[in-house]
Design a protein around this motif. Structure first.
Motif, PDB file in Angstrom:
ATOM      1  N   VAL A  47      52.837 -75.003 -28.388  1.00  0.00           N
ATOM      2  CA  VAL A  47      53.780 -74.227 -29.198  1.00  0.00           C
ATOM      3  C   VAL A  47      53.025 -73.597 -30.357  1.00  0.00           C
ATOM      4  CG1 VAL A  47      55.823 -74.327 -30.674  1.00  0.00           C
ATOM      5  CG2 VAL A  47      55.738 -75.652 -28.557  1.00  0.00           C
ATOM      6  N   VAL A  48      53.210 -72.289 -30.551  1.00  0.00           N
ATOM      7  CA  VAL A  48      52.521 -71.564 -31.610  1.00  0.00           C
ATOM      8  C   VAL A  48      53.542 -70.812 -32.457  1.00  0.00           C
ATOM      9  CG1 VAL A  48      50.405 -71.298 -30.277  1.00  0.00           C
ATOM     10  CG2 VAL A  48      52.180 -69.545 -30.123  1.00  0.00           C
ATOM     11  N   THR A  49      53.148 -70.484 -33.677  1.00  0.00           N
ATOM     12  CA  THR A  49      54.039 -69.761 -34.577  1.00  0.00           C
ATOM     13  C   THR A  49      53.282 -68.634 -35.275  1.00  0.00           C
ATOM     14  OG1 THR A  49      53.565 -71.192 -36.472  1.00  0.00           O
ATOM     15  CG2 THR A  49      55.394 -71.835 -35.051  1.00  0.00           C
ATOM     16  N   VAL A  50      54.017 -67.633 -35.694  1.00  0.00           N
ATOM     17  CA  VAL A  50      53.473 -66.566 -36.526  1.00  0.00           C
ATOM     18  C   VAL A  50      54.561 -66.150 -37.504  1.00  0.00           C
ATOM     19  CG1 VAL A  50      54.137 -64.756 -34.914  1.00  0.00           C
ATOM     20  CG2 VAL A  50      52.356 -64.306 -36.591  1.00  0.00           C
ATOM     21  N   SER A  51      54.172 -65.801 -38.707  1.00  0.00           N
ATOM     22  CA  SER A  51      55.141 -65.455 -39.743  1.00  0.00           C
ATOM     23  C   SER A  51      54.989 -64.001 -40.155  1.00  0.00           C
ATOM     24  CB  SER A  51      54.949 -66.340 -40.975  1.00  0.00           C
ATOM     25  OG  SER A  51      55.108 -67.692 -40.655  1.00  0.00           O
ATOM     26  N   GLY A  52      56.113 -63.424 -40.601  1.00  0.00           N
ATOM     27  CA  GLY A  52      56.049 -62.148 -41.291  1.00  0.00           C
ATOM     28  C   GLY A  52      56.151 -60.907 -40.444  1.00  0.00           C
ATOM     29  N   MET A  53      57.201 -60.775 -39.673  1.00  0.00           N
ATOM     30  CA  MET A  53      57.418 -59.530 -38.936  1.00  0.00           C
ATOM     31  C   MET A  53      58.900 -59.221 -38.931  1.00  0.00           C
ATOM     32  SD  MET A  53      56.965 -60.615 -34.920  1.00  0.00           S
ATOM     33  CE  MET A  53      55.414 -61.435 -35.225  1.00  0.00           C
ATOM     34  N   SER A  54      59.227 -57.992 -38.566  1.00  0.00           N
ATOM     35  CA  SER A  54      60.628 -57.604 -38.480  1.00  0.00           C
ATOM     36  C   SER A  54      61.212 -58.075 -37.147  1.00  0.00           C
ATOM     37  CB  SER A  54      60.774 -56.085 -38.596  1.00  0.00           C
ATOM     38  OG  SER A  54      60.223 -55.447 -37.451  1.00  0.00           O
ATOM     39  N   TYR A  55      62.523 -58.121 -37.086  1.00  0.00           N
ATOM     40  CA  TYR A  55      63.169 -58.535 -35.840  1.00  0.00           C
ATOM     41  C   TYR A  55      62.915 -57.537 -34.705  1.00  0.00           C
ATOM     42  CZ  TYR A  55      66.595 -60.952 -32.944  1.00  0.00           C
ATOM     43  OH  TYR A  55      67.200 -61.666 -31.940  1.00  0.00           O
ATOM     44  N   PRO A  56      62.960 -56.208 -34.956  1.00  0.00           N
ATOM     45  CA  PRO A  56      62.610 -55.277 -33.876  1.00  0.00           C
ATOM     46  C   PRO A  56      61.197 -55.475 -33.348  1.00  0.00           C
ATOM     47  CG  PRO A  56      63.848 -54.119 -35.556  1.00  0.00           C
ATOM     48  CD  PRO A  56      63.542 -55.489 -36.107  1.00  0.00           C
ATOM     49  N   GLU A  57      60.248 -55.815 -34.241  1.00  0.00           N
ATOM     50  CA  GLU A  57      58.894 -56.081 -33.764  1.00  0.00           C
ATOM     51  C   GLU A  57      58.868 -57.343 -32.915  1.00  0.00           C
ATOM     52  OE1 GLU A  57      54.266 -56.314 -35.276  1.00  0.00           O
ATOM     53  OE2 GLU A  57      55.864 -56.229 -36.764  1.00  0.00           O
ATOM     54  N   GLU A 120      74.084 -57.946 -31.310  1.00  0.00           N
ATOM     55  CA  GLU A 120      74.454 -57.308 -32.567  1.00  0.00           C
ATOM     56  C   GLU A 120      75.888 -56.789 -32.476  1.00  0.00           C
ATOM     57  OE1 GLU A 120      73.317 -53.372 -35.203  1.00  0.00           O
ATOM     58  OE2 GLU A 120      72.445 -53.705 -33.213  1.00  0.00           O
ATOM     59  N   GLY A 121      76.644 -56.983 -33.519  1.00  0.00           N
ATOM     60  CA  GLY A 121      78.006 -56.475 -33.561  1.00  0.00           C
ATOM     61  C   GLY A 121      79.023 -57.402 -32.936  1.00  0.00           C
ATOM     62  N   LEU A 185      77.856 -64.907 -42.522  1.00  0.00           N
ATOM     63  CA  LEU A 185      77.595 -65.779 -43.665  1.00  0.00           C
ATOM     64  C   LEU A 185      77.493 -64.989 -44.964  1.00  0.00           C
ATOM     65  CD1 LEU A 185      74.911 -68.253 -42.295  1.00  0.00           C
ATOM     66  CD2 LEU A 185      77.250 -68.799 -42.952  1.00  0.00           C
ATOM     67  N   ARG A 186      76.868 -63.809 -44.877  1.00  0.00           N
ATOM     68  CA  ARG A 186      76.619 -63.015 -46.084  1.00  0.00           C
ATOM     69  C   ARG A 186      77.077 -61.579 -45.822  1.00  0.00           C
ATOM     70  NH1 ARG A 186      71.421 -65.896 -45.231  1.00  0.00           N
ATOM     71  NH2 ARG A 186      71.539 -67.818 -46.468  1.00  0.00           N
ATOM     72  N   PRO A 187      78.386 -61.360 -45.774  1.00  0.00           N
ATOM     73  CA  PRO A 187      78.923 -60.057 -45.375  1.00  0.00           C
ATOM     74  C   PRO A 187      78.591 -58.922 -46.328  1.00  0.00           C
ATOM     75  CG  PRO A 187      80.664 -61.482 -46.213  1.00  0.00           C
ATOM     76  CD  PRO A 187      79.456 -62.334 -46.067  1.00  0.00           C
ATOM     77  N   HIS A 188      78.237 -59.234 -47.564  1.00  0.00           N
ATOM     78  CA  HIS A 188      77.970 -58.179 -48.545  1.00  0.00           C
ATOM     79  C   HIS A 188      76.474 -57.924 -48.742  1.00  0.00           C
ATOM     80  CE1 HIS A 188      82.213 -58.379 -49.389  1.00  0.00           C
ATOM     81  NE2 HIS A 188      82.119 -59.639 -49.733  1.00  0.00           N
ATOM     82  N   ASP A 189      75.653 -58.548 -47.903  1.00  0.00           N
ATOM     83  CA  ASP A 189      74.208 -58.387 -48.005  1.00  0.00           C
ATOM     84  C   ASP A 189      73.738 -57.390 -46.940  1.00  0.00           C
ATOM     85  OD1 ASP A 189      71.463 -58.564 -47.985  1.00  0.00           O
ATOM     86  OD2 ASP A 189      71.403 -60.742 -48.218  1.00  0.00           O
ATOM     87  N   PRO A 190      73.365 -56.152 -47.347  1.00  0.00           N
ATOM     88  CA  PRO A 190      72.955 -55.161 -46.344  1.00  0.00           C
ATOM     89  C   PRO A 190      71.698 -55.575 -45.593  1.00  0.00           C
ATOM     90  CG  PRO A 190      72.490 -54.374 -48.563  1.00  0.00           C
ATOM     91  CD  PRO A 190      73.315 -55.617 -48.710  1.00  0.00           C
ATOM     92  N   GLY A 191      70.838 -56.396 -46.243  1.00  0.00           N
ATOM     93  CA  GLY A 191      69.631 -56.851 -45.561  1.00  0.00           C
ATOM     94  C   GLY A 191      69.949 -57.705 -44.356  1.00  0.00           C
ATOM     95  N   GLU A 192      70.958 -58.555 -44.466  1.00  0.00           N
ATOM     96  CA  GLU A 192      71.365 -59.376 -43.331  1.00  0.00           C
ATOM     97  C   GLU A 192      72.055 -58.527 -42.268  1.00  0.00           C
ATOM     98  OE1 GLU A 192      69.923 -61.939 -43.395  1.00  0.00           O
ATOM     99  OE2 GLU A 192      70.455 -63.401 -44.922  1.00  0.00           O
ATOM    100  N   ARG A 193      72.818 -57.557 -42.714  1.00  0.00           N
ATOM    101  CA  ARG A 193      73.540 -56.706 -41.771  1.00  0.00           C
ATOM    102  C   ARG A 193      72.582 -55.879 -40.921  1.00  0.00           C
ATOM    103  NH1 ARG A 193      76.133 -53.421 -45.283  1.00  0.00           N
ATOM    104  NH2 ARG A 193      74.493 -51.863 -45.057  1.00  0.00           N
ATOM    105  N   ASP A 194      71.481 -55.422 -41.520  1.00  0.00           N
ATOM    106  CA  ASP A 194      70.558 -54.528 -40.823  1.00  0.00           C
ATOM    107  C   ASP A 194      69.342 -55.251 -40.250  1.00  0.00           C
ATOM    108  OD1 ASP A 194      72.254 -52.492 -41.642  1.00  0.00           O
ATOM    109  OD2 ASP A 194      71.090 -52.055 -43.449  1.00  0.00           O
ATOM    110  N   LEU A 195      69.310 -56.570 -40.382  1.00  0.00           N
ATOM    111  CA  LEU A 195      68.130 -57.334 -39.973  1.00  0.00           C
ATOM    112  C   LEU A 195      67.733 -57.072 -38.527  1.00  0.00           C
ATOM    113  CD1 LEU A 195      66.025 -59.633 -40.388  1.00  0.00           C
ATOM    114  CD2 LEU A 195      67.810 -61.234 -39.689  1.00  0.00           C
ATOM    115  N   LEU A 196      68.695 -57.019 -37.628  1.00  0.00           N
ATOM    116  CA  LEU A 196      68.384 -56.928 -36.196  1.00  0.00           C
ATOM    117  C   LEU A 196      67.880 -55.561 -35.781  1.00  0.00           C
ATOM    118  CD1 LEU A 196      71.286 -58.940 -34.528  1.00  0.00           C
ATOM    119  CD2 LEU A 196      69.117 -59.765 -35.444  1.00  0.00           C
ATOM    120  N   THR A 197      68.091 -54.545 -36.608  1.00  0.00           N
ATOM    121  CA  THR A 197      67.793 -53.179 -36.175  1.00  0.00           C
ATOM    122  C   THR A 197      66.762 -52.456 -37.031  1.00  0.00           C
ATOM    123  OG1 THR A 197      69.659 -52.362 -37.491  1.00  0.00           O
ATOM    124  CG2 THR A 197      70.086 -52.877 -35.175  1.00  0.00           C
TER     125      THR A 197
END
Length: 249
Positions: A47-57, A120-121, A185-197
């Motif tokens: 099992v390996v891990t990597v940190s620091g990328m966007s969800y689309p990546e 999403e959605g 969980l965080r309906p008013h946070d645009p960062g969470e709303r747009d995270l997947l895209t």
């Protein structure tokens, strides 16, 4: 202007240096693909891990990589959990739907997440409890499966309790939710709303298993090539925003 304001100049150089260094090193953080042991896993040394990328990546790498058998995204934060009228902050892992199946984690009760809970959605407001959290906050009650709980005052349904021997990245009391449910969980946070895209939205961590016969260094080289290819595709990159809010095409 820079000569007249040496303090501002120094600060600007430091900020730029840190930002550029972070940007160039975010993906190359494997250090041998960051082997991270997790208790309760089969072939945990693969099992390996990597940190620091966007969800689309992450989605792109999950589709294109041949060096890892599968990839799953995870994002760590805290959440307020209400149990028996008692509200406490709890470690939360927001994960893609294949997280438990990819890691081969069995459930003490109930089930893990399904792949369709990534959509999403159409988020599924489901939650899986760690064994320790189930014992400590819910008195080890097996009837918890199917019961409602409140996370950040949002209604979620417990669908499973992870096995006793699986603790995730650490041994803390924790819970897991589908990453697509973060806007619940965080309906008013645009960062969470747009995270997947949004390709510019950072960050998720990625967990995967090395394919048979593949070394960490081989997987690292492969993922670096794919990451460079992803970032070179202008359709995947954030477009600069001008002062009036418009975007360059």
């Amino acid at each position: 202007t820079l000569r007249r304001q040496p303090g501002f100049t120094l600060l600007s150089v430091v900020v730029l240096g840190v930002a550029i260094g972070l940007n160039t090193s975010l993906f190359t953080v494997f250090a041998g693909l960051a082997l991270r042991p997790m208790a309760g896993l089969t072939d945990a040394d693969r099992v390996v891990t990597v940190s620091g990328m966007s969800y689309p990546e992450f989605r792109y790498l999950a589709t294109e990589s041949k060096m890892l058998t599968s990839l799953s995204a995870t994002r760590t934060s805290s959440v307020s959990l209400e149990a028996a009228g008692d509200v406490r902050s709890t470690t939360m892992y927001a994960v893609s739907g294949n997280y438990f199946s990819m890691l081969g984690v069995r459930m003490e009760h109930g089930r893990g997440f399904r792949a369709d809970e990534d959509r999403e959605g159409a988020p599924h407001a489901d939650v899986v409890l760690s064994y320790r959290l189930w014992q400590t906050r819910f008195d080890a009650n097996p009837a918890i499966v199917g019961a409602p709980v409140r996370l950040n005052d949002a209604a979620y349904t417990v669908v499973g309790v992870a096995a006793r021997d699986f603790t995730g990245p650490d041994a803390s009391m924790a819970l897991w939710v589908p990453i697509a449910s973060l806007p619940v969980l965080r309906p008013h946070d645009p960062g969470e709303r747009d995270l997947l895209t949004t390709a510019s939205d950072c960050c998720v961590d990625v967990v995967g298993r090395l394919a048979a016969g593949v070394s960490p260094s081989q997987a690292e080289a492969d993922l670096q090539v794919l990451s460079d290819r992803f970032r070179a595709d202008t359709s995947q990159l954030p477009r600069p925003i001008t002062g009036d809010g418009t975007q360059f095409l």
